[in-house]
Design a protein around this motif. Structure first.
Motif, PDB file in Angstrom:
ATOM      1  N   GLY A  92       4.853   4.615  33.246  1.00  0.00           N
ATOM      2  CA  GLY A  92       6.006   4.636  32.354  1.00  0.00           C
ATOM      3  C   GLY A  92       7.274   4.118  32.979  1.00  0.00           C
ATOM      4  O   GLY A  92       8.379   4.379  32.484  1.00  0.00           O
ATOM      5  N   THR A  93       7.160   3.343  34.066  1.00  0.00           N
ATOM      6  CA  THR A  93       8.338   2.816  34.759  1.00  0.00           C
ATOM      7  C   THR A  93       8.526   1.320  34.560  1.00  0.00           C
ATOM      8  O   THR A  93       9.429   0.718  35.149  1.00  0.00           O
ATOM      9  CB  THR A  93       8.245   3.105  36.267  1.00  0.00           C
ATOM     10  OG1 THR A  93       7.052   2.505  36.801  1.00  0.00           O
ATOM     11  CG2 THR A  93       8.221   4.597  36.525  1.00  0.00           C
ATOM     12  N   GLY A  94       7.669   0.691  33.760  1.00  0.00           N
ATOM     13  CA  GLY A  94       7.793  -0.748  33.538  1.00  0.00           C
ATOM     14  C   GLY A  94       6.757  -1.231  32.558  1.00  0.00           C
ATOM     15  O   GLY A  94       6.095  -0.441  31.879  1.00  0.00           O
ATOM     16  N   LYS A  95       6.614  -2.563  32.482  1.00  0.00           N
ATOM     17  CA  LYS A  95       5.661  -3.184  31.574  1.00  0.00           C
ATOM     18  C   LYS A  95       4.740  -4.128  32.336  1.00  0.00           C
ATOM     19  O   LYS A  95       5.137  -4.747  33.326  1.00  0.00           O
ATOM     20  CB  LYS A  95       6.393  -3.979  30.478  1.00  0.00           C
ATOM     21  CG  LYS A  95       7.054  -3.114  29.416  1.00  0.00           C
ATOM     22  CD  LYS A  95       6.007  -2.436  28.546  1.00  0.00           C
ATOM     23  CE  LYS A  95       6.633  -1.659  27.408  1.00  0.00           C
ATOM     24  NZ  LYS A  95       5.605  -0.979  26.582  1.00  0.00           N
ATOM     25  N   SER A  96       3.528  -4.270  31.852  1.00  0.00           N
ATOM     26  CA  SER A  96       2.573  -5.190  32.462  1.00  0.00           C
ATOM     27  C   SER A  96       3.050  -6.633  32.326  1.00  0.00           C
ATOM     28  O   SER A  96       3.842  -6.962  31.438  1.00  0.00           O
ATOM     29  CB  SER A  96       1.204  -5.061  31.792  1.00  0.00           C
ATOM     30  OG  SER A  96       0.656  -3.783  31.988  1.00  0.00           O
ATOM     31  N   ILE A  97       2.549  -7.480  33.196  1.00  0.00           N
ATOM     32  CA  ILE A  97       2.851  -8.908  33.110  1.00  0.00           C
ATOM     33  C   ILE A  97       2.376  -9.467  31.775  1.00  0.00           C
ATOM     34  O   ILE A  97       3.077 -10.244  31.125  1.00  0.00           O
ATOM     35  CB  ILE A  97       2.181  -9.681  34.272  1.00  0.00           C
ATOM     36  CG1 ILE A  97       2.866  -9.318  35.600  1.00  0.00           C
ATOM     37  CG2 ILE A  97       2.222 -11.186  34.037  1.00  0.00           C
ATOM     38  CD1 ILE A  97       4.311  -9.752  35.715  1.00  0.00           C
ATOM     39  N   PHE A 102      -3.178 -12.359  33.730  1.00  0.00           N
ATOM     40  CA  PHE A 102      -2.614 -13.690  33.557  1.00  0.00           C
ATOM     41  C   PHE A 102      -1.560 -13.866  34.650  1.00  0.00           C
ATOM     42  O   PHE A 102      -0.351 -13.832  34.406  1.00  0.00           O
ATOM     43  CB  PHE A 102      -2.023 -13.864  32.161  1.00  0.00           C
ATOM     44  CG  PHE A 102      -3.048 -14.051  31.080  1.00  0.00           C
ATOM     45  CD1 PHE A 102      -4.170 -14.844  31.286  1.00  0.00           C
ATOM     46  CD2 PHE A 102      -2.897 -13.441  29.847  1.00  0.00           C
ATOM     47  CE1 PHE A 102      -5.128 -15.026  30.294  1.00  0.00           C
ATOM     48  CE2 PHE A 102      -3.838 -13.618  28.840  1.00  0.00           C
ATOM     49  CZ  PHE A 102      -4.960 -14.413  29.063  1.00  0.00           C
ATOM     50  N   ASN A 103      -2.046 -14.042  35.869  1.00  0.00           N
ATOM     51  CA  ASN A 103      -1.178 -14.033  37.042  1.00  0.00           C
ATOM     52  C   ASN A 103      -0.188 -15.190  37.073  1.00  0.00           C
ATOM     53  O   ASN A 103       0.873 -15.096  37.695  1.00  0.00           O
ATOM     54  CB  ASN A 103      -2.017 -14.044  38.321  1.00  0.00           C
ATOM     55  CG  ASN A 103      -2.990 -15.205  38.373  1.00  0.00           C
ATOM     56  OD1 ASN A 103      -3.993 -15.197  37.651  1.00  0.00           O
ATOM     57  ND2 ASN A 103      -2.723 -16.209  39.193  1.00  0.00           N
ATOM     58  N   GLN A 140     -11.618 -21.807  33.936  1.00  0.00           N
ATOM     59  CA  GLN A 140     -10.378 -22.149  34.616  1.00  0.00           C
ATOM     60  C   GLN A 140      -9.165 -22.152  33.677  1.00  0.00           C
ATOM     61  O   GLN A 140      -8.114 -21.613  34.005  1.00  0.00           O
ATOM     62  CB  GLN A 140     -10.506 -23.533  35.284  1.00  0.00           C
ATOM     63  CG  GLN A 140     -11.371 -23.563  36.520  1.00  0.00           C
ATOM     64  CD  GLN A 140     -12.861 -23.562  36.217  1.00  0.00           C
ATOM     65  OE1 GLN A 140     -13.310 -24.141  35.230  1.00  0.00           O
ATOM     66  NE2 GLN A 140     -13.635 -22.905  37.069  1.00  0.00           N
ATOM     67  N   CYS A 141      -9.317 -22.720  32.497  1.00  0.00           N
ATOM     68  CA  CYS A 141      -8.160 -22.993  31.644  1.00  0.00           C
ATOM     69  C   CYS A 141      -7.601 -21.834  30.829  1.00  0.00           C
ATOM     70  O   CYS A 141      -6.578 -22.023  30.168  1.00  0.00           O
ATOM     71  CB  CYS A 141      -8.486 -24.162  30.715  1.00  0.00           C
ATOM     72  SG  CYS A 141      -8.539 -25.715  31.610  1.00  0.00           S
ATOM     73  N   PRO A 142      -8.215 -20.647  30.811  1.00  0.00           N
ATOM     74  CA  PRO A 142      -7.497 -19.544  30.154  1.00  0.00           C
ATOM     75  C   PRO A 142      -6.075 -19.359  30.680  1.00  0.00           C
ATOM     76  O   PRO A 142      -5.182 -18.989  29.935  1.00  0.00           O
ATOM     77  CB  PRO A 142      -8.380 -18.332  30.484  1.00  0.00           C
ATOM     78  CG  PRO A 142      -9.758 -18.888  30.515  1.00  0.00           C
ATOM     79  CD  PRO A 142      -9.593 -20.241  31.188  1.00  0.00           C
ATOM     80  N   HIS A 143      -5.859 -19.648  31.962  1.00  0.00           N
ATOM     81  CA  HIS A 143      -4.503 -19.568  32.511  1.00  0.00           C
ATOM     82  C   HIS A 143      -3.584 -20.554  31.797  1.00  0.00           C
ATOM     83  O   HIS A 143      -2.491 -20.205  31.357  1.00  0.00           O
ATOM     84  CB  HIS A 143      -4.514 -19.888  34.009  1.00  0.00           C
ATOM     85  CG  HIS A 143      -5.137 -18.836  34.855  1.00  0.00           C
ATOM     86  ND1 HIS A 143      -4.662 -17.541  34.907  1.00  0.00           N
ATOM     87  CD2 HIS A 143      -6.197 -18.878  35.700  1.00  0.00           C
ATOM     88  CE1 HIS A 143      -5.397 -16.830  35.755  1.00  0.00           C
ATOM     89  NE2 HIS A 143      -6.334 -17.619  36.246  1.00  0.00           N
ATOM     90  N   ASN A 144      -4.029 -21.804  31.699  1.00  0.00           N
ATOM     91  CA  ASN A 144      -3.182 -22.838  31.107  1.00  0.00           C
ATOM     92  C   ASN A 144      -2.987 -22.637  29.617  1.00  0.00           C
ATOM     93  O   ASN A 144      -1.877 -22.814  29.098  1.00  0.00           O
ATOM     94  CB  ASN A 144      -3.796 -24.218  31.370  1.00  0.00           C
ATOM     95  CG  ASN A 144      -4.124 -24.433  32.828  1.00  0.00           C
ATOM     96  OD1 ASN A 144      -5.300 -24.401  33.197  1.00  0.00           O
ATOM     97  ND2 ASN A 144      -3.119 -24.611  33.666  1.00  0.00           N
TER      98      ASN A 144
END
Length: 379
Positions: free
Chosen positions: A324-329, A129-130, A189-193
């Motif tokens: 283990g240094t962060g979280k995904s978007i 989900f950029n 297209q709309c999964p982003h929105n």
């Protein structure tokens, strides 16, 4: 070094593979590919010449992993939508982390099964989900959730800048078909929105959808959609999208109790009520003796910085979570939320009645899954 395979090297898969090929994500390397053809092979020839194996299918790749002839740590899934679930589940069963392109699948049960497989494996599950990386939406979410301007009243989103010519749909045999693609503009297209909508405002409680199939193109699936939403607190909204409007726009309006926020062209315009009136709108509405008062609001503008490489950021954050240094978007479990919403819009349109969105994990969700899949099977 995290060894990553890209499964499905088409338009989007080739982008992800190039990011890894070009070393844009530190500590990650392209280690395998599937179904690389035509111009996409030319883009990735450098990796192929370097010895990155190319498999005919996801099954062939997993057989190599299971036999011990291919060593991997993670996969990026960029295949047609129906295949996402089976590939993700098999990846988790082989102890691999998964980054899946949107949407999770065609129907919400697929997303649920992917989550369950991820939970069993304990591996990282993320979605591409950029648009969540874009500062304008990050700031908008912050403003809505802060409570500074009160509760949600209304949402209006017109997103018609997904324009596509006829040739787009003819470029692949699976595009714009119910049996291979699973849907049209809502699913492609709309999964982003829809993801941003539920991420910022929460999913509505009820939906009425109107999906027009082949209105602007010679296709069997929808290319024009209008949906009406109702939230639990009484807020309402509309969502309008199309791949046949030109020139298109992308304008999101969120009305809160004490402000209107307009998101368009990478900017936020905020019309605040209290600064103009010296108090809350609801109180003024009850006490004002001016029959024809028009509240203009005091307007300000926020122009957040841009995010030049959103896909690089998505993959980087995916590898950060693996390390283990962060979280995904976006956690993979987020994909189920927007898929439930699009499924409800479709179902409402097909059955010509308002549809309730079920709570995740409820018995109502299982009933909804069966109801939607039965209706989709008739298309």
């Amino acid at each position: 070094m995290i060894r990553i395979a890209v499964i499905g090297v088409g338009n989007m898969g080739s982008k992800y593979a190039q990011i890894l090929q070009d070393g844009l994500v530190d500590g990650a390397q392209l280690s395998a590919l599937t179904r690389v053809r035509g111009a996409y092979r030319e883009l990735l020839q450098k990796s192929i010449d370097r010895g990155v194996p190319v498999f005919k299918s996801a099954d062939a790749l997993f057989e190599a992993v299971e036999s011990g002839s291919l060593a991997l740590d993670a996969v990026i899934i960029a295949t047609p939508h129906f295949a996402h679930e089976a590939i993700a589940v098999r990846a988790f069963e082989n102890g691999l982390d998964v980054l899946c392109d949107k949407p999770s699948g065609v129907y919400s049960r697929q997303a649920r099964l992917m989550e369950e497989a991820a939970d069993r494996s304990g591996k990282v599950f993320s979605m591409v989900f950029n648009q969540r990386t874009l500062p304008v939406y990050i700031k908008l979410k912050e403003l809505v959730e802060s409570g500074k301007y009160g509760a949600l009243k209304r949402v209006n989103w017109v997103v018609t800048d997904w324009y596509r010519p006829e040739q787009y749909y003819k470029s692949s045999s699976w595009h714009a078909t119910w049996d291979k693609d699973g849907g049209g503009v809502l699913l492609n297209q709309c999964p982003h929105n829809l993801d941003l909508l539920q991420w910022i405002c929460g999913n509505p409680k009820r939906v009425q959808g109107f999906c027009h199939e082949g209105r602007f193109h010679d296709i069997e699936v929808e290319d024009d959609v209008t949906a009406y939403f109702e939230w639990e607190n009484g807020a309402t909204g509309t969502f309008i999208t199309s791949t046949g409007d030109a020139p298109g726009i992308n304008r999101l309006e969120i009305s809160l109790e004490e402000a209107l926020i307009v998101c368009e062209n990478g900017k936020l315009r905020i019309g605040e009520v209290a600064q103009e009136m010296g108090g809350k709108e609801a109180e003024y509405r009850k006490t004002s003796t001016d029959f024809f008062a028009k509240i203009k609001g005091t307007w300000s503008e926020i122009v957040p910085e841009t995010q030049p490489q959103p896909y690089v950021e998505v993959i980087k954050r995916f590898t950060d979570e693996i390390n283990g240094t962060g979280k995904s978007i976006a956690d993979g479990r987020e994909g189920r939320k927007s898929l439930l919403l699009s499924n409800a819009i479709y179902l409402s349109s097909w059955e010509r009645e308002m549809v309730e969105l079920p709570a995740i994990g409820s018995d109502a969700e299982r009933s909804f899954e069966k109801r939607f899949e039965s209706a989709l099977g008739k298309k």
